[in-house]
Design a protein around this motif. Structure first.
Motif, PDB file in Angstrom:
ATOM      1  N   SER A 198     -23.625  81.838 -64.540  1.00 34.48           N
ATOM      2  CA  SER A 198     -23.849  80.458 -64.104  1.00 34.48           C
ATOM      3  C   SER A 198     -22.606  79.588 -64.233  1.00 34.48           C
ATOM      4  O   SER A 198     -22.698  78.357 -64.241  1.00 34.48           O
ATOM      5  CB  SER A 198     -24.990  79.835 -64.924  1.00 34.48           C
ATOM      6  N   VAL A 199     -21.432  80.203 -64.313  1.00 35.78           N
ATOM      7  CA  VAL A 199     -20.196  79.456 -64.513  1.00 35.78           C
ATOM      8  C   VAL A 199     -19.962  78.423 -63.406  1.00 35.78           C
ATOM      9  O   VAL A 199     -19.455  77.323 -63.662  1.00 35.78           O
ATOM     10  CB  VAL A 199     -18.992  80.416 -64.637  1.00 35.78           C
ATOM     11  N   LEU A 200     -20.359  78.725 -62.158  1.00 29.15           N
ATOM     12  CA  LEU A 200     -20.161  77.779 -61.061  1.00 29.15           C
ATOM     13  C   LEU A 200     -20.962  76.499 -61.272  1.00 29.15           C
ATOM     14  O   LEU A 200     -20.484  75.399 -60.984  1.00 29.15           O
ATOM     15  CB  LEU A 200     -20.538  78.423 -59.723  1.00 29.15           C
ATOM     16  N   LEU A 201     -22.184  76.657 -61.779  1.00 33.64           N
ATOM     17  CA  LEU A 201     -23.032  75.492 -62.033  1.00 33.64           C
ATOM     18  C   LEU A 201     -22.421  74.615 -63.123  1.00 33.64           C
ATOM     19  O   LEU A 201     -22.388  73.382 -63.006  1.00 33.64           O
ATOM     20  CB  LEU A 201     -24.434  75.943 -62.424  1.00 33.64           C
ATOM     21  N   TRP A 202     -21.929  75.230 -64.185  1.00 36.08           N
ATOM     22  CA  TRP A 202     -21.256  74.481 -65.250  1.00 36.08           C
ATOM     23  C   TRP A 202     -20.032  73.753 -64.693  1.00 36.08           C
ATOM     24  O   TRP A 202     -19.773  72.596 -65.026  1.00 36.08           O
ATOM     25  CB  TRP A 202     -20.832  75.436 -66.373  1.00 36.08           C
ATOM     26  N   MET A 225     -19.957  75.917 -72.804  1.00 41.65           N
ATOM     27  CA  MET A 225     -20.311  76.781 -71.673  1.00 41.65           C
ATOM     28  C   MET A 225     -20.122  78.253 -72.046  1.00 41.65           C
ATOM     29  O   MET A 225     -19.192  78.604 -72.790  1.00 41.65           O
ATOM     30  CB  MET A 225     -19.503  76.402 -70.426  1.00 41.65           C
ATOM     31  N   PRO A 226     -21.019  79.122 -71.548  1.00 42.29           N
ATOM     32  CA  PRO A 226     -20.996  80.531 -71.968  1.00 42.29           C
ATOM     33  C   PRO A 226     -19.766  81.297 -71.515  1.00 42.29           C
ATOM     34  O   PRO A 226     -19.354  82.264 -72.157  1.00 42.29           O
ATOM     35  CB  PRO A 226     -22.264  81.108 -71.329  1.00 42.29           C
ATOM     36  N   LYS A 227     -19.152  80.871 -70.413  1.00 43.93           N
ATOM     37  CA  LYS A 227     -17.965  81.550 -69.902  1.00 43.93           C
ATOM     38  C   LYS A 227     -17.119  80.544 -69.136  1.00 43.93           C
ATOM     39  O   LYS A 227     -17.646  79.722 -68.393  1.00 43.93           O
ATOM     40  CB  LYS A 227     -18.367  82.707 -68.983  1.00 43.93           C
ATOM     41  N   LYS A 228     -15.811  80.607 -69.336  1.00 45.58           N
ATOM     42  CA  LYS A 228     -14.895  79.712 -68.627  1.00 45.58           C
ATOM     43  C   LYS A 228     -14.068  80.515 -67.631  1.00 45.58           C
ATOM     44  O   LYS A 228     -13.728  81.670 -67.889  1.00 45.58           O
ATOM     45  CB  LYS A 228     -13.952  79.011 -69.606  1.00 45.58           C
ATOM     46  N   ASN A 229     -13.738  79.890 -66.502  1.00 48.20           N
ATOM     47  CA  ASN A 229     -12.773  80.482 -65.590  1.00 48.20           C
ATOM     48  C   ASN A 229     -11.684  79.457 -65.293  1.00 48.20           C
ATOM     49  O   ASN A 229     -11.685  78.357 -65.863  1.00 48.20           O
ATOM     50  CB  ASN A 229     -13.445  81.003 -64.310  1.00 48.20           C
ATOM     51  N   ALA A 230     -10.767  79.773 -64.414  1.00 42.77           N
ATOM     52  CA  ALA A 230      -9.641  78.876 -64.136  1.00 42.77           C
ATOM     53  C   ALA A 230     -10.115  77.517 -63.646  1.00 42.77           C
ATOM     54  O   ALA A 230      -9.551  76.479 -64.012  1.00 42.77           O
ATOM     55  CB  ALA A 230      -8.711  79.517 -63.108  1.00 42.77           C
ATOM     56  N   VAL A 234      -9.118  73.734 -64.922  1.00 44.91           N
ATOM     57  CA  VAL A 234      -8.466  72.821 -63.972  1.00 44.91           C
ATOM     58  C   VAL A 234      -9.269  71.530 -63.798  1.00 44.91           C
ATOM     59  O   VAL A 234      -8.697  70.438 -63.705  1.00 44.91           O
ATOM     60  CB  VAL A 234      -8.252  73.523 -62.619  1.00 44.91           C
ATOM     61  N   SER A 235     -10.603  71.644 -63.772  1.00 46.78           N
ATOM     62  CA  SER A 235     -11.437  70.446 -63.625  1.00 46.78           C
ATOM     63  C   SER A 235     -11.205  69.471 -64.779  1.00 46.78           C
ATOM     64  O   SER A 235     -11.098  68.262 -64.582  1.00 46.78           O
ATOM     65  CB  SER A 235     -12.921  70.833 -63.570  1.00 46.78           C
ATOM     66  N   LEU A 236     -11.102  70.016 -65.993  1.00 46.91           N
ATOM     67  CA  LEU A 236     -10.896  69.168 -67.164  1.00 46.91           C
ATOM     68  C   LEU A 236      -9.472  68.597 -67.186  1.00 46.91           C
ATOM     69  O   LEU A 236      -9.261  67.409 -67.500  1.00 46.91           O
ATOM     70  CB  LEU A 236     -11.162  69.971 -68.439  1.00 46.91           C
ATOM     71  N   ILE A 237      -8.499  69.429 -66.836  1.00 43.35           N
ATOM     72  CA  ILE A 237      -7.109  68.961 -66.756  1.00 43.35           C
ATOM     73  C   ILE A 237      -6.999  67.828 -65.735  1.00 43.35           C
ATOM     74  O   ILE A 237      -6.372  66.790 -65.997  1.00 43.35           O
ATOM     75  CB  ILE A 237      -6.166  70.128 -66.365  1.00 43.35           C
ATOM     76  N   MET A 256      -4.530  77.439 -71.926  1.00 45.35           N
ATOM     77  CA  MET A 256      -5.127  78.346 -70.931  1.00 45.35           C
ATOM     78  C   MET A 256      -4.695  79.785 -71.181  1.00 45.35           C
ATOM     79  O   MET A 256      -3.492  80.051 -71.354  1.00 45.35           O
ATOM     80  CB  MET A 256      -4.725  77.941 -69.512  1.00 45.35           C
ATOM     81  N   PRO A 257      -5.632  80.710 -71.182  1.00 41.77           N
ATOM     82  CA  PRO A 257      -5.262  82.114 -71.417  1.00 41.77           C
ATOM     83  C   PRO A 257      -4.410  82.690 -70.297  1.00 41.77           C
ATOM     84  O   PRO A 257      -3.512  83.496 -70.543  1.00 41.77           O
ATOM     85  CB  PRO A 257      -6.621  82.828 -71.513  1.00 41.77           C
ATOM     86  N   GLU A 258      -4.682  82.277 -69.057  1.00 43.36           N
ATOM     87  CA  GLU A 258      -3.895  82.710 -67.904  1.00 43.36           C
ATOM     88  C   GLU A 258      -3.645  81.510 -67.001  1.00 43.36           C
ATOM     89  O   GLU A 258      -4.575  80.827 -66.599  1.00 43.36           O
ATOM     90  CB  GLU A 258      -4.628  83.812 -67.116  1.00 43.36           C
ATOM     91  N   LYS A 259      -2.390  81.281 -66.701  1.00 45.96           N
ATOM     92  CA  LYS A 259      -2.028  80.138 -65.860  1.00 45.96           C
ATOM     93  C   LYS A 259      -1.820  80.613 -64.425  1.00 45.96           C
ATOM     94  O   LYS A 259      -0.831  81.283 -64.122  1.00 45.96           O
ATOM     95  CB  LYS A 259      -0.779  79.457 -66.408  1.00 45.96           C
TER      96      LYS A 259
END
Length: 466
Positions: A198-202, A225-230, A234-237, A256-259
């Motif tokens: 559900s990462v997209l919904l978060w 959130m259970p899982k973060k992606n890029a 970026v949304s928070l930044i 960020m783990p991967e930029k």
């Protein structure tokens, strides 16, 4: 129910003349071959040639082929052609409607998208999980809140309310309509929200909170959130950049783990928008040194930073990068280059880039006209404006201000007044204070105390500020 919810929509599309045939489609091999040709087409012209073969071989009754034709026409941005194909196919089914509705939404034909959705309902073709997301996108783009709520009711009634794809777009619709509470209601009622899928919904909720400055809630969601992606990062930044908290945005970026290129672009654009153009350019070249390939948005952000501080040398380096990496001079990149060279003092380079830029839009022409005007090339600016008009590009108030400014500096009173009248009476654009200021100053400097000058002064007092 349908009549109540959609009674404020545009009238349904009038049925067009349809092609009926007693011929059955050819065997699957021929159908598959035609679909393969459609997928390999790279222009509308090629698509029309394939369409001719479809008719010649009596395959126009195939729903699969027609669906692919509409899809490809939409991808080539040939919406009128897609609508023509749709209009001549019968009977219209779910797949035909879905591919057209998606094409209309993705090409920003939002009103037509909604109208075809209404047409779909009136033909008793039942929408599914692939229909609603693109209708909700159109509703949000047109800011139709009451219709959005009605659409939500239809989604519940149709039984696809808990589909993940539908829920993400439903929450996104409420966010874009400025109804964060509605988005959170969708989120809270999602049974699967605590699963990593559900990462997209978060992300939709985090992005929505960030854009309206509700950063405390955005940070809270980000933390649990259970899982973060890029996109989550970026949304928070982007939210902190909008607020002007460059330090916090930078801290998040470092964590960020991967930029990826999207995160670098958010930082570069954020610094540029907050008056830190030199830092933005330093980050751009740091990104390249790290082996990350820029995208169109990255180079446009870097060029914008160059233009703001007159960094011609850095702008030339960015231009060389664009040339060496086959970006091509089109759209936003061409416009950004023209603007950068003009603002950095090299109008000859700006003119050269402008001439080489393919698919010039209004922004490209405006950048060139402004550039010529600020460099004292008034006659060239006027000729450029006329060429834009002849090319079929419709002007807006910004480019009219540019051409009025060019007339002001060149002392062409009559021509300026003609442009001013054209803006008001041909294009129905309401002049702003800036437009009136240019006209009044032009007439005043020319020593014309005529009735036209008096009228301009009177209008000036009631002109809109923007």
């Amino acid at each position: 129910m349908k009549g109540h919810v959609f009674n404020r929509l545009t009238t349904a599309i009038a049925p067009t003349k349809t092609i009926k045939s007693s011929h059955k489609p050819s065997n699957n091999i021929t159908e598959t071959h035609i679909i393969s040709l459609i997928h390999s087409s790279n222009s509308t012209k090629q698509l029309r040639q394939i369409h001719a073969q479809i008719i010649l071989h009596n395959l126009f009754a195939s729903s699969r082929i027609t669906t692919q034709l509409i899809s490809s026409a939409s991808l080539h941005k040939s919406i009128d052609y897609a609508l023509s194909i749709f209009g001549h196919f019968t009977p219209k089914n779910l797949h035909i409607f879905n591919v057209l509705i998606r094409g209309l939404a993705e090409n920003s034909h939002f009103q037509s998208c909604i109208s075809h959705f209404v047409f779909m309902l009136r033909l008793s073709v039942r929408p599914n999980r692939l229909t609603y997301p693109f209708v909700s996108k159109s509703v949000a783009s047109l800011s139709l809140l009451s219709l959005g709520r009605g659409l939500h009711c239809l989604i519940v009634k149709s039984g696809v309310e808990y589909d993940a794809f539908v829920r993400v777009h439903l929450a996104d619709m409420y966010v874009k309509l400025g109804k964060t509470r509605g988005a959170f209601k969708v989120f809270d009622e999602t049974p699967e929200r605590n699963k990593s899928e559900s990462v997209l919904l978060w992300n939709v909720l985090i992005n929505g909170c960030s854009k309206i400055g509700y950063l405390r809630k955005a940070v809270e969601l980000f933390g649990v959130m259970p899982k973060k992606n890029a996109a989550s990062w970026v949304s928070l930044i982007d939210g902190f950049m909008r607020k002007g908290d460059l330090k916090k945005a930078g801290e998040l970026f470092e964590q960020m783990p991967e930029k990826e290129v999207v995160s670098w672009t958010a930082m570069i654009n954020g610094f540029s928008q907050n008056g830190e153009a030199e830092t933005a350019l330093a980050m751009f070249f740091q990104m390249l040194d790290a082996g990350v390939r820029a995208n169109d948005f990255t180079v446009v952000s870097a060029l914008s930073a160059c233009a703001k501080v007159g960094a011609l040398e850095a702008g030339v380096r960015v231009h060389n990068y664009i040339s060496c990496n086959d970006f091509g001079l089109k759209g936003a990149i061409g416009t950004a280059l023209v603007d950068m060279y003009a603002k950095c003092g090299n109008i000859e380079a700006a003119s050269l880039v402008f001439g080489e830029t393919k698919e010039k839009d209004l922004l490209t022409w405006t950048a060139m006209i402004w550039g010529l005007a600020i460099h004292g090339r008034y006659e060239q600016a006027i000729q450029c404006f006329k060429k834009m008009m002849y090319s079929g590009i419709e002007p807006d108030r910004t480019v009219f201000l540019a051409i009025l400014t060019a007339c002001w500096y060149s002392g062409q009173v009559k021509l300026a007044l003609n442009f001013f009248d054209s803006m008001r009476f041909d294009y129905f654009i309401e002049p702003s204070v800036k437009h009136y200021t240019v006209v009044v100053n032009l007439l005043s400097r020319a020593g014309q105390d005529s009735q036209g000058y008096q009228n301009s002064q009177n209008s000036f007092t009631t002109a809109p500020a923007a």
